[in-house]
Design an enzyme around this catalytic site. Sequence first.
Site, mmCIF file in Angstrom:
data_model
loop_
_atom_site.group_PDB
_atom_site.id
_atom_site.type_symbol
_atom_site.label_atom_id
_atom_site.label_comp_id
_atom_site.label_asym_id
_atom_site.label_seq_id
_atom_site.Cartn_x
_atom_site.Cartn_y
_atom_site.Cartn_z
ATOM 1 N N GLU A 97 0.853 -1.205 0.000
ATOM 2 C CA GLU A 97 0.000 0.000 0.000
ATOM 3 C C GLU A 97 0.887 1.253 0.000
ATOM 4 O OE1 GLU A 97 -1.944 0.225 3.813
ATOM 5 O OE2 GLU A 97 -3.368 1.768 3.185
ATOM 6 N N LYS A 129 -9.526 2.164 -1.678
ATOM 7 C CA LYS A 129 -9.727 1.558 -0.346
ATOM 8 C C LYS A 129 -11.030 2.048 0.292
ATOM 9 C CE LYS A 129 -7.083 0.981 3.996
ATOM 10 N NZ LYS A 129 -5.796 1.347 4.629
ATOM 11 N N CYS A 168 -5.075 -3.231 2.586
ATOM 12 C CA CYS A 168 -4.753 -3.267 4.016
ATOM 13 C C CYS A 168 -5.978 -3.489 4.910
ATOM 14 C CB CYS A 168 -3.967 -2.012 4.403
ATOM 15 S SG CYS A 168 -2.963 -2.284 5.874
ATOM 16 N N VAL A 195 -0.009 -2.404 10.725
ATOM 17 C CA VAL A 195 0.633 -2.033 11.978
ATOM 18 C C VAL A 195 0.080 -2.828 13.163
ATOM 19 C CG1 VAL A 195 1.322 0.273 11.238
ATOM 20 C CG2 VAL A 195 -0.930 -0.040 12.260
HETATM 21 C C1 ACM Z 1 -3.756 0.143 7.268
HETATM 22 O O1 ACM Z 1 -4.880 -0.018 6.770
HETATM 23 N N1 ACM Z 1 -2.789 0.734 6.590
HETATM 24 C C2 ACM Z 1 -3.450 -0.363 8.598
#
Ligand code: ACM
Length: 263
Positions: A38, A108, A141, A168
Site C-alpha cells: 500500500e 480503499k 490493508c 501495523v
Molecule cells: C492500514 O490499513 N494501513 C493499517
Amino acid sequence: MRVAAIQFDPTFGDVRGNLARCLELVSSVEADLCVLPELALSGYLFESRAEAMSLSQEPGDKELDALAGFAGRTGTTIVVGFAERAGESLFNSAVLLAPSGSRAVYRKIHLFSGEKEIFEPGDRPPAVVEVAGVRLGMMVCFDWIFPETARTLALGGADIICHPANLVLAYCQDAMVTRCIENRIFAVTANRVGREDRAGQSLRFTGMSEIVAPNGRILARADAEGEAVLVEEIDVAAARDKAVTPANDVLGDRRPHLYRLDE
Ligand code: ACM
C-alpha cells in the site's frame, strides 16, 4: 501461474526513488503477478492532506509508465498501492497494471485511523479484473477486518485477492488464513517493513507478507523485518472449487435473507 508478494520499505516522499526500487524488485523475479505494498510510492504518514496531494498520482500518470512498461514487456501483472488524485479528491488506491496496457483502480473502502483525515473512502465496490483467464480482485490493508470485502470479491468471481498493505496491528496475517478458507480463495498480501516517525506519530510496519491458499495453507511468509520477494506456483483451479465438504459450498450454502440484521 506464479505469484509474488513483494515486501519493501519505501522512503517517505521519494516517489522517484520508490518507483525505481519497485521496478528493481519486480525485475528480480519471474512471475505472472507481482503485488507491492500500500502507498508504496509515497510512504504512509502524511503531515496533511496537502502533503499527500503533492505526493499523489493519477492512474494514467507517466510516473507509472516504467512499471506499466515492465508489465507489457514481461507479461507480469503488477498491483501497487498509491495515493490517487482524482480532481479535488484523494483516495488510498491500488492500481492493477496489466500486460495489455490497461490500468484498473481500486479505492480503499475502509480507511484506518488517521487516514480518515487524509483520504476519502472508496466510492465503488471492489472490482474483479480478468487477466489471461485469471480473475484478480483487489483490496487494501485494513479492508481485511471487514469480511464483507473479501466475500464481495469472492462473489464477484475473484480467484486471487491482491492485497497491498501497510499493516501495523498484529492480527491481519493470521486473519487472512480465515478470509481464504471462508471464501476458498488465494490471497497475496504484500506488506511493508520499516518505520516512519512523522506527523507526531511513530509507526512500525509488521512485514510478514504472505501467500495463502484456499485451504488456508500459508504457502510462503516473509520475516517481520527486511525486504523480501516471495514467489509461489499456484493452481488457480483450487479457488474455483468452493466445496468444503461434498455437501457444502461456501458460497452456495449462504442464506443471505437471514443475514440482513442491520438493514
Ligand atoms: C492500514 O490499513 N494501513 C493499517
